[in-house]
Scaffold this motif. Structure first.
Motif, PDB file in Angstrom:
ATOM      1  N   UNK A 117      -2.013 -51.841-103.457  1.00  0.00           N
ATOM      2  CA  UNK A 117      -2.604 -51.429-104.726  1.00  0.00           C
ATOM      3  C   UNK A 117      -3.999 -50.860-104.571  1.00  0.00           C
ATOM      4  N   UNK A 118      -4.456 -50.800-103.340  1.00  0.00           N
ATOM      5  CA  UNK A 118      -5.823 -50.352-103.094  1.00  0.00           C
ATOM      6  C   UNK A 118      -6.091 -48.970-103.664  1.00  0.00           C
ATOM      7  N   UNK A 119      -7.287 -48.768-104.118  1.00  0.00           N
ATOM      8  CA  UNK A 119      -7.584 -47.502-104.780  1.00  0.00           C
ATOM      9  C   UNK A 119      -7.567 -46.323-103.833  1.00  0.00           C
ATOM     10  N   UNK A 120      -7.591 -46.574-102.537  1.00  0.00           N
ATOM     11  CA  UNK A 120      -7.504 -45.464-101.609  1.00  0.00           C
ATOM     12  C   UNK A 120      -6.222 -44.698-101.832  1.00  0.00           C
ATOM     13  N   UNK A 121      -5.178 -45.426-101.998  1.00  0.00           N
ATOM     14  CA  UNK A 121      -3.889 -44.762-102.037  1.00  0.00           C
ATOM     15  C   UNK A 121      -3.121 -45.110-103.289  1.00  0.00           C
ATOM     16  N   UNK A 122      -3.697 -45.972-104.083  1.00  0.00           N
ATOM     17  CA  UNK A 122      -2.886 -46.510-105.159  1.00  0.00           C
ATOM     18  C   UNK A 122      -2.925 -45.729-106.444  1.00  0.00           C
ATOM     19  N   UNK A 123      -3.910 -44.826-106.581  1.00  0.00           N
ATOM     20  CA  UNK A 123      -4.006 -44.201-107.895  1.00  0.00           C
ATOM     21  C   UNK A 123      -3.389 -42.834-107.979  1.00  0.00           C
ATOM     22  N   UNK A 124      -2.701 -42.431-106.953  1.00  0.00           N
ATOM     23  CA  UNK A 124      -2.256 -41.054-106.968  1.00  0.00           C
ATOM     24  C   UNK A 124      -1.144 -40.864-107.962  1.00  0.00           C
ATOM     25  N   UNK A 125      -1.270 -39.799-108.665  1.00  0.00           N
ATOM     26  CA  UNK A 125      -0.288 -39.519-109.699  1.00  0.00           C
ATOM     27  C   UNK A 125       0.975 -39.014-109.038  1.00  0.00           C
TER      28      UNK A 125
ATOM     29  N   UNK B 256      -1.843 -42.520 -93.448  1.00  0.00           N
ATOM     30  CA  UNK B 256      -2.862 -41.535 -93.141  1.00  0.00           C
ATOM     31  C   UNK B 256      -3.956 -41.522 -94.190  1.00  0.00           C
ATOM     32  N   UNK B 257      -3.567 -41.722 -95.424  1.00  0.00           N
ATOM     33  CA  UNK B 257      -4.560 -41.634 -96.483  1.00  0.00           C
ATOM     34  C   UNK B 257      -5.612 -42.712 -96.396  1.00  0.00           C
ATOM     35  N   UNK B 258      -5.336 -43.748 -95.641  1.00  0.00           N
ATOM     36  CA  UNK B 258      -6.369 -44.750 -95.432  1.00  0.00           C
ATOM     37  C   UNK B 258      -7.496 -44.203 -94.573  1.00  0.00           C
ATOM     38  N   UNK B 259      -7.188 -43.196 -93.779  1.00  0.00           N
ATOM     39  CA  UNK B 259      -8.149 -42.794 -92.752  1.00  0.00           C
ATOM     40  C   UNK B 259      -8.776 -41.448 -93.019  1.00  0.00           C
ATOM     41  N   UNK B 260      -8.740 -40.995 -94.241  1.00  0.00           N
ATOM     42  CA  UNK B 260      -9.328 -39.688 -94.522  1.00  0.00           C
ATOM     43  C   UNK B 260     -10.840 -39.758 -94.290  1.00  0.00           C
ATOM     44  N   UNK B 261     -11.346 -38.862 -93.465  1.00  0.00           N
ATOM     45  CA  UNK B 261     -12.758 -38.957 -93.097  1.00  0.00           C
ATOM     46  C   UNK B 261     -13.669 -38.480 -94.219  1.00  0.00           C
ATOM     47  N   UNK B 262     -14.923 -38.782 -94.072  1.00  0.00           N
ATOM     48  CA  UNK B 262     -15.985 -38.299 -94.949  1.00  0.00           C
ATOM     49  C   UNK B 262     -16.028 -38.942 -96.320  1.00  0.00           C
ATOM     50  N   UNK B 263     -14.980 -39.582 -96.736  1.00  0.00           N
ATOM     51  CA  UNK B 263     -15.050 -40.159 -98.063  1.00  0.00           C
ATOM     52  C   UNK B 263     -15.495 -41.618 -97.988  1.00  0.00           C
ATOM     53  N   UNK B 264     -14.860 -42.365 -97.131  1.00  0.00           N
ATOM     54  CA  UNK B 264     -15.262 -43.767 -96.979  1.00  0.00           C
ATOM     55  C   UNK B 264     -14.743 -44.289 -95.646  1.00  0.00           C
ATOM     56  N   UNK B 265     -15.320 -45.332 -95.196  1.00  0.00           N
ATOM     57  CA  UNK B 265     -14.857 -45.904 -93.935  1.00  0.00           C
ATOM     58  C   UNK B 265     -13.521 -46.579 -94.134  1.00  0.00           C
ATOM     59  N   UNK B 266     -12.644 -46.427 -93.145  1.00  0.00           N
ATOM     60  CA  UNK B 266     -11.317 -47.002 -93.270  1.00  0.00           C
ATOM     61  C   UNK B 266     -11.371 -48.521 -93.267  1.00  0.00           C
ATOM     62  N   UNK B 267     -10.732 -49.157 -94.214  1.00  0.00           N
ATOM     63  CA  UNK B 267     -10.638 -50.622 -94.188  1.00  0.00           C
ATOM     64  C   UNK B 267      -9.542 -51.023 -93.223  1.00  0.00           C
TER      65      UNK B 267
END
Lengths: 310, 452, 321
Positions: free
Chosen positions: C94-102, C273-284
């Motif tokens: 449910x994390x917002x990294x990947x969870x909010x995509x429409x 992959x979406x967890x590791x998108x650079x420049x936006x935030x550090x990967x958890x």
């Protein structure tokens, strides 16, 4: 006499007809691959051959430059030479070791030991973990201070090297990591072992054959088709190794792990020299093909098929 | 009489084969032409007369492609949809940018509006794949170009034509762990006067390798552009302003890199690269910082997210400098490829996305300031996080004024490989900048001048 | 040269050469020890050691997945997270990294991605099994002109790196209008996979011709032999191909990444992959590992339960009709 020659002629006729039927049937069976090749894969493959004589940045149309790519590859491109060395070292070490371990494990796990399903899953699981996640885990494992490997080594008093950051050890780190994937050839060997006819072993035991003899005279010969497959595929794959160095080291440190597959990929997409990368691909292809043909020719001497035709 | 297999060709088999052959023939005839004609179907050099024309009533779909996650611009899409009900904006995520963008370009299928990082932007421009946006800007009422920060506004301009418009910008600044500095009795950096020597001095007072505590975060060696920042802070550069020659062999550049290489190799100030995991690759290397083990770090503002997770008290100052106050600012340019079929609608979306409110909304997602000064006046400011202590927040938008955009040289990948390899050797201590840089500068210049 | 064992019952008497009476086992261990026990101990010993070595990275994965954020990068490393964050697994979903995509569907993105991946995988497995075995049979059992060259040709397609084929292929997909659809990920696999063709050909060639010959005498066509004899006898090989195909499609990363662009079509690997998108935030990384683990689960379960098929030996067909 006329009747005889007529019979002979008819016989030859029907032979030819049967051969033709068999050929047609064969092509029927092969048609999926043929169609796929014609529509999907053939075009791009031939295109890449053609493109090797062009310079193509992909954003602009290709420009014909003849053999320039090939000449540059062997004269001005230092990284190409480096990558050949790296790849050759890797293949010569990793492939044989991996096959021996895979075969050994398969034999071990083919016996009637308890929980054999569990053990086999254990060794195959590494192959299941998605490529990038696996590479990330191993980067971590190899970490100098936070990684498991050096921490375990220090428990027995060994100061581990800096692995992925050490020019001398980076390639070895990748080789060790590749051994983690022996699950795949292991599973193939297992399938091969499982398919061996049990009655042969029973008969041999009746005759008093010991373990080693059974292995050498029944198992090994009957496994040769599978061994052949695994070795050929390991070499084809090994020479093209790309994703491990890509994720784990990006070719470093200082090009110590610049595999040919990686140099090719970087030429294609980082330097945007798709024509040059295509030329490299075809040199790689020629080499792998040559090696494979050689293996097939040698196979006649040691691979044993149950078919009477091979 | 080995294998005289007596086969009866069953009807089934014959039909199968006949079908297969016919199918193959059909497919082969529809197979597309080979790749040789890889030109994108560029529309003729029509002059665009956009936007003043009223929108048509038919439903039009615009593809908006970016490399980051698709939910990045949801708010803008929603508002835009309400303003222009007949234009549907479809967001596309272009994963693996370096592979997919050339593929899309070769196939002539770039999205209608396309957001690209710096170097790729200029490569696409050199390949003549993008529309000149200046006419559209000229016709747009209330566009107000002066609202943009100059360095960003003037960057994607070639021969008087403007090819891209920026939106959000992420600068590099210096973060420090206030709690840790307090603990070690080190005074905070002065945000108006912060030099390299200051930075190193403070960091060395904090460093305590035995406890895995370091004064400074390490240098991301694999990230070749990072080091451009230091070169510029010393008055040098990688490339000449028109990207025609490589000037890394200038004394300023040599001095800058060697300075930081010596700092790194001394082991008294920052951890070595092998001491950080850096599993994320380039970019956001802030692991030890987050763990509270690092005193100072100068990197992009996204590090802030890690600082917050770290749970300690922290603050922000501009990057330390030597001769010139400089820093890198990251961002991207929104462009319209020539292959779009809906230039008008594409421009409407681009214009909206890059409007004051549009940039602000987009900035909220990544917590970045925007390229428009007016966006940075709207409150609450995107770059301000909710923390229970005081932070010099102004430092962040202020960096946009003196920071510079990354370069966009031709054949960038190859140039960066040569420079990157040299940097690797220098930072590993196996070579000196004064020996290597004069060697590679001509090589890089040769690559820069390679005809496309 | 290895002894040539024909499998016809008449020649089994050729085992006579083994009646030399020399027994290595007895020689080494005498008649008193139970050599089975020693062999068992050695086997288990090796197994356990190797298991630990192989599972170490996997343990690290689980370890990281359960760590709270502040223990992820500690040095020395935390061997057992304290407290174990089981919550990470739900957070990863449910994390917002990947969870909010429409995703255009009223469901959690990961559910949608899992569905997409399942479709692609099942199609891939069935397609691969069917087409590759068909083609492999021809090379194993039939004679036709150009067979050797054609086989080498099939193998050759494996020798070209994907990187140089990718863009031309992409252009084809574009011309067909298949971009951002599943079609490029579904259709090509119905046309045989060189790796599996080679593998199955080897297995088919290990099956004795006796069965074929008996069937021919009974009037079987090639299709009959293929379907009723060769395939059933190749169960372990087909299981291997099936499992490999499943894992391949389930974890396929580059294919979907290049083809797909709207989230409603994404696969589970792209989720990662979406967890590791650079420049936006550090990967958890703890969440990343949790997600990676969950994604691995179906493959593990499949492999574990497919062991049954591996275990079955050859079923001998009775030809006495």
């Amino acid at each position: 006499m006329v009747k005889n020659s007529l019979l002979l002629k008819n016989r030859k006729e029907s032979l030819r007809k049967l051969r033709m039927r068999e050929t047609l049937t064969a092509f029927g069976f092969i048609s999926p691959w043929l169609i796929g090749f014609l529509v999907f894969t053939g075009g791009p493959i031939i295109a890449s051959l053609g493109l090797s004589f062009f310079s193509w940045k992909m954003l602009t149309p290709p420009k014909f430059i003849g053999l320039t790519n090939y000449i540059n590859m062997f004269t001005t491109d230092q990284l190409f030479k480096t990558s050949i060395g790296v790849t050759a070292t890797y293949v010569l070490i990793a492939v044989p070791i991996a096959q021996v371990i895979a075969l050994g494990l398969a034999i071990l796990l083919n016996q009637n030991i308890r929980l054999s399903s569990f053990w086999r899953t254990v060794f195959y699981v590494p192959a299941i973990i998605s490529g990038v996640a696996g590479a990330v885990i191993w980067r971590w494992m190899y970490h100098n201070e936070l990684g498991m490997i050096n921490n375990l080594l220090s428990m027995v008093g060994i100061a581990g090297p800096h692995w992925l950051y050490d020019k001398q050890w980076a390639l070895m780190a990748l080789i060790i990591k590749s051994l983690w994937n022996v699950g795949v050839p292991m599973v193939i060997y297992l399938a091969g072992l499982q398919g061996l006819p049990k009655f042969l072993y029973e008969a041999a035991e009746i005759d008093g054959a010991g373990e080693f003899v059974k292995f050498k005279h029944i198992t090994l010969p009957l496994l040769t088709p599978v061994i052949f497959f695994n070795v050929v595929m390991a070499i084809i794959g090994g020479i093209q190794t790309f994703s491990e160095p890509y994720v784990m080291t990006a070719g470093g440190p200082q090009n110590a792990t610049l595999f040919l597959g990686l140099h090719l990929y970087q030429s294609a997409f980082s330097y945007m020299k798709m024509g040059y990368a295509s030329a490299m691909a075809w040199i790689m292809f020629a080499f792998i093909l040559g090696l494979t043909i050689l293996q097939f020719k040698l196979a006649n001497k040691w691979v044993y098929y149950e078919n009477t035709e091979s | 009489m080995k294998s005289m297999n007596i086969q009866k060709l069953s009807r089934r088999e014959f039909l199968k084969m006949a079908g297969a052959v016919t199918f193959a023939g059909l497919l082969a005839s529809c197979a597309p032409a080979t790749v040789k004609t890889a030109e994108p179907e560029a529309t003729q050099a029509e002059e665009i007369v956009p936007t003043s024309a009223p929108s048509t009533n038919e439903m039009v779909t615009i593809r908006y492609g970016r490399h980051d996650a698709v939910d990045g611009d949801v708010e803008n899409v929603k508002v835009f949809q309400e303003m222009f009900p007949n234009i549907k904006v479809e967001q596309e995520q272009i994963g693996s940018f370096a592979e997919k963008v050339p593929a899309l370009a070769a196939a002539g299928n770039l999205p209608d509006v396309f957001r690209s990082w710096e170097a790729m932007c200029l490569e696409l421009v050199r390949a003549d794949l993008m529309h000149d946006l200046q006419p559209m800007v000229d016709v747009e009422p209330e566009f107000n170009p002066a609202d943009f920060y100059e360095n960003w506004w003037n960057w994607p301009v070639v021969a008087g034509k403007r090819y891209g418009i920026p939106d959000v910008i992420a600068p590099h600044v210096c973060f420090y762990n206030a709690d840790l500095l307090d603990e070690k009795g080190v005074p905070y950096p002065d945000k108006d006067n912060f030099t390299w020597d200051d930075y190193v001095e403070k960091a060395s007072k904090i460093t305590d390798p035995a406890n895995h505590v370091f004064g400074s975060e390490t240098l991301p060696i694999g990230w070749t552009y990072f080091h451009l920042k230091m070169v510029r802070q010393n008055g040098g550069d990688y490339f000449s302003p028109d990207f025609s020659t490589c000037v890394i062999d200038s004394p300023e550049a040599i001095e800058a890199i060697q300075y930081w290489a010596d700092v790194l190799l001394s082991g008294e100030v920052m951890p070595s690269p092998s001491q950080i995991v850096d599993v994320g690759g380039i970019g956001a290397v802030a692991e030890l910082m987050q763990a509270g083990k690092i005193g100072l770090q100068h990197d992009g503002v996204w590090v802030m997210n890690n600082m917050i997770l770290g749970g300690f008290r922290w603050n922000v100052v501009p990057e330390p400098s030597r001769k010139v106050r400089d820093t890198i600012t990251h961002g991207a340019f929104n462009m319209i490829p020539k292959t779009t079929k809906n230039t008008d609608a594409a421009w409407k979306w681009l214009n909206f996305h890059c409007s004051t409110k549009g940039i602000y909304n987009y900035g909220l997602v990544g917590k970045f300031p925007g390229g428009r000064k007016s966006s940075n006046l709207i409150e609450p400011h995107p770059w301000i996080a909710d923390v229970p202590f005081e932070v010099n927040w102004d430092v962040i938008p202020q960096a946009l004024e003196y920071g510079h955009v990354l370069p966009g040289p031709a054949n960038e990948g190859e140039c960066m490989k040569i420079i990157g390899d040299a940097l690797q050797a220098i930072y590993a201590g196996s070579a000196k900048a004064k020996d290597l840089f004069p060697e590679i500068a001509p090589k890089v210049t040769a690559v820069l001048q390679q005809a496309a | 040269m290895a002894a040539n064992y024909s499998t016809s019952p008449q020649t089994m008497s050729s085992y006579s050469f083994l009646k030399t009476g020399f027994n290595l086992r007895t020689f080494l261990f005498g008649n008193r020890f139970n050599p089975g026990l020693i062999r068992q101990t050695i086997s288990y010993g090796i197994l356990i050691t190797l298991t630990i070595m192989f599972l170490l990275p996997f343990y690290w994965m689980i370890n990281t997945a359960l760590k709270p954020s502040d223990q992820v990068f500690t040095a020395p490393p935390t061997w057992v997270p304290n407290p174990p964050m089981w919550k990470n697994f739900t957070d990863a979903i449910t994390n917002s990294y990947v969870g909010n995509q429409d995703t255009g569907l009223n469901m959690l993105p990961i559910v949608r991605y899992a569905l997409n991946t399942t479709i692609i995988t099942i199609n891939g497995v069935v397609a691969t099994l069917f087409s590759s075995s068909l083609v492999a049979y021809a090379f194993a059992r039939m004679r036709f002109p150009g067979k050797k060259i054609l086989f080498l040709g099939i193998l050759s397609t494996l020798m070209i790196p994907f990187a140089v084929v990718m863009v031309p292929q992409f252009i084809i997909w574009n011309k067909l209008g298949w971009l951002d659809t599943f079609l490029p990920l579904l259709i090509p696999h119905w046309f045989g996979s060189a790796y599996n063709i080679f593998l199955l050909r080897q297995f088919f060639m290990s099956i004795p011709m006796d069965y074929d010959e008996s069937a021919i005498i009974d009037g079987a066509t090639h299709w009959d032999i293929f379907w009723k004899i060769i395939l059933p006898l190749s169960r372990p090989a087909l299981a291997a191909v099936g499992v490999f195909a499943f894992v391949f499609f389930w974890n396929d990363f580059l294919g979907p990444l290049i083809i797909l662009s709207t989230p409603k079509n994404f696969t589970l690997t792209m989720y990662l992959t979406n967890f590791t998108i650079p420049y936006m935030r550090q990967t958890p990384w703890n969440l990343y590992m949790a997600a990676a683990l969950m994604i691995t689960l179906p493959c593990m379960i499949l492999f574990f339960f497919s062991q049954k098929i591996f275990m079955k030996g050859i079923t001998i067909i009775d030809f006495k009709r």
